[in-house]
Design a protein around this motif. Structure first.
Motif, PDB file in Angstrom:
ATOM      1  N   ALA A   1       0.889  -0.846   0.250  1.00  0.00           N
ATOM      2  CA  ALA A   1       0.247   0.296  -0.018  1.00  0.00           C
ATOM      3  C   ALA A   1       0.837   0.953  -0.014  1.00  0.00           C
ATOM      4  O   ALA A   1       1.579   1.083   0.412  1.00  0.00           O
ATOM      5  CB  ALA A   1      -0.800   0.132   0.803  1.00  0.00           C
TER       6      ALA A   1
ATOM      7  N   ILE B   1       0.298   5.979   0.493  1.00  0.00           N
ATOM      8  CA  ILE B   1      -0.094   7.064   0.528  1.00  0.00           C
ATOM      9  C   ILE B   1       0.464   8.622   0.062  1.00  0.00           C
ATOM     10  O   ILE B   1       2.044   8.340   0.798  1.00  0.00           O
ATOM     11  CB  ILE B   1      -0.159   6.537   1.992  1.00  0.00           C
ATOM     12  CG1 ILE B   1      -2.082   7.930   2.522  1.00  0.00           C
ATOM     13  CG2 ILE B   1       0.304   7.013   2.642  1.00  0.00           C
ATOM     14  CD1 ILE B   1      -2.733   8.284   4.037  1.00  0.00           C
TER      15      ILE B   1
ATOM     16  N   GLY C   1      -2.082  12.242   2.181  1.00  0.00           N
ATOM     17  CA  GLY C   1      -3.000  10.884   2.290  1.00  0.00           C
ATOM     18  C   GLY C   1      -4.181  11.305   1.809  1.00  0.00           C
ATOM     19  O   GLY C   1      -4.561  10.542   2.077  1.00  0.00           O
TER      20      GLY C   1
ATOM     21  N   ARG D   1      -4.869   7.001  -2.040  1.00  0.00           N
ATOM     22  CA  ARG D   1      -3.999   5.875  -1.526  1.00  0.00           C
ATOM     23  C   ARG D   1      -4.251   4.733  -2.723  1.00  0.00           C
ATOM     24  O   ARG D   1      -5.049   4.552  -3.420  1.00  0.00           O
ATOM     25  CB  ARG D   1      -5.230   5.261  -0.142  1.00  0.00           C
ATOM     26  CG  ARG D   1      -5.024   6.294   0.397  1.00  0.00           C
ATOM     27  CD  ARG D   1      -5.807   5.975   2.309  1.00  0.00           C
ATOM     28  NE  ARG D   1      -6.112   6.605   2.799  1.00  0.00           N
ATOM     29  CZ  ARG D   1      -6.813   7.187   3.881  1.00  0.00           C
ATOM     30  NH1 ARG D   1      -7.346   5.986   4.417  1.00  0.00           N
ATOM     31  NH2 ARG D   1      -6.957   7.821   4.260  1.00  0.00           N
TER      32      ARG D   1
ATOM     33  N   TYR E   1      -3.445   0.960  -3.504  1.00  0.00           N
ATOM     34  CA  TYR E   1      -3.309  -1.195  -2.396  1.00  0.00           C
ATOM     35  C   TYR E   1      -3.134  -2.038  -3.543  1.00  0.00           C
ATOM     36  O   TYR E   1      -3.886  -2.013  -4.831  1.00  0.00           O
ATOM     37  CB  TYR E   1      -4.841  -0.969  -2.173  1.00  0.00           C
ATOM     38  CG  TYR E   1      -5.182  -0.445  -0.583  1.00  0.00           C
ATOM     39  CD1 TYR E   1      -6.299   0.038  -0.806  1.00  0.00           C
ATOM     40  CD2 TYR E   1      -4.523  -0.813   0.298  1.00  0.00           C
ATOM     41  CE1 TYR E   1      -6.268   1.260   0.351  1.00  0.00           C
ATOM     42  CE2 TYR E   1      -5.022   0.269   1.352  1.00  0.00           C
ATOM     43  CZ  TYR E   1      -5.801   1.363   1.498  1.00  0.00           C
ATOM     44  OH  TYR E   1      -6.297   2.322   2.384  1.00  0.00           O
TER      45      TYR E   1
ATOM     46  N   THR F   1      -5.789  -1.318   5.246  1.00  0.00           N
ATOM     47  CA  THR F   1      -5.962   0.193   5.059  1.00  0.00           C
ATOM     48  C   THR F   1      -4.602   1.416   5.748  1.00  0.00           C
ATOM     49  O   THR F   1      -3.960   0.619   6.683  1.00  0.00           O
ATOM     50  CB  THR F   1      -6.818   1.086   5.851  1.00  0.00           C
ATOM     51  OG1 THR F   1      -7.769   0.046   5.799  1.00  0.00           O
ATOM     52  CG2 THR F   1      -7.609   2.460   6.234  1.00  0.00           C
TER      53      THR F   1
ATOM     54  N   SER G   1      -2.789   4.251   6.351  1.00  0.00           N
ATOM     55  CA  SER G   1      -3.211   5.606   6.378  1.00  0.00           C
ATOM     56  C   SER G   1      -2.220   6.529   7.447  1.00  0.00           C
ATOM     57  O   SER G   1      -1.388   5.922   7.585  1.00  0.00           O
ATOM     58  CB  SER G   1      -4.360   5.605   7.598  1.00  0.00           C
ATOM     59  OG  SER G   1      -4.227   5.301   9.218  1.00  0.00           O
TER      60      SER G   1
ATOM     61  N   SER H   1       3.971   9.231  -4.972  1.00  0.00           N
ATOM     62  CA  SER H   1       4.290   8.616  -4.176  1.00  0.00           C
ATOM     63  C   SER H   1       5.048   7.537  -5.192  1.00  0.00           C
ATOM     64  O   SER H   1       4.900   8.547  -6.173  1.00  0.00           O
ATOM     65  CB  SER H   1       3.338   8.149  -3.962  1.00  0.00           C
ATOM     66  OG  SER H   1       2.171   7.985  -4.743  1.00  0.00           O
TER      67      SER H   1
END
Length: 123
Positions: free
Chosen positions: A49, A51, A55, A58, A60, A69, A71, A103
């Motif tokens: 994952a 982020i 934030g 995201r 996955y 999840t 965070s 990212s």
């Protein structure tokens, strides 16, 4: 520079939940996109994952979508990975990673790494 320290791994039964934490020190973590990778024995490291800095976005992998999840709490310089419905195939060393600005999806995209935390899921 940023230093990353993971925690929260352990041995659990299939179906259980775990929450991993990654504490960042040094330069403020809000300057970095963050990610969780994992590496099972004998396998390549894979992205779990990711982020963005704020934030707001995201990503996955298909293998964890709907169960994990990611965070972050920039005030605490911490990134989390909440893992639910764990399966034996989730067994791996989980690594936290950081890169400045945007990212990435590949391990080569990330500049900073934690030491890893072991997650073992028994059947």
């Amino acid at each position: 520079q940023v230093q990353l320290v993971e925690s929260g791994g352990g041995l659990v039964q299939a179906g259980a939940s775990l929450r991993l934490s990654c504490a960042a020190s040094g330069r403020t973590s809000s300057a970095y996109s963050m990610a969780w990778f994992r590496q099972a024995l004998g396998k390549e490291r894979e992205l779990v994952a990711a982020i963005t800095r704020s934030g707001s976005s995201r990503y996955y992998s298909d293998s964890v979508k709907g169960r994990f999840t990611i965070s972050r709490d920039n005030a605490k310089n911490t990134v989390y990975l909440q893992m639910s419905s764990l399966r034996p195939e989730d067994t791996a060393v989980y690594y936290c990673a950081a890169r400045p600005n945007t990212s990435g999806r590949r391990s080569d995209d990330y500049d900073y790494w934690g030491q890893g935390t072991q997650v073992t899921v028994s059947s």
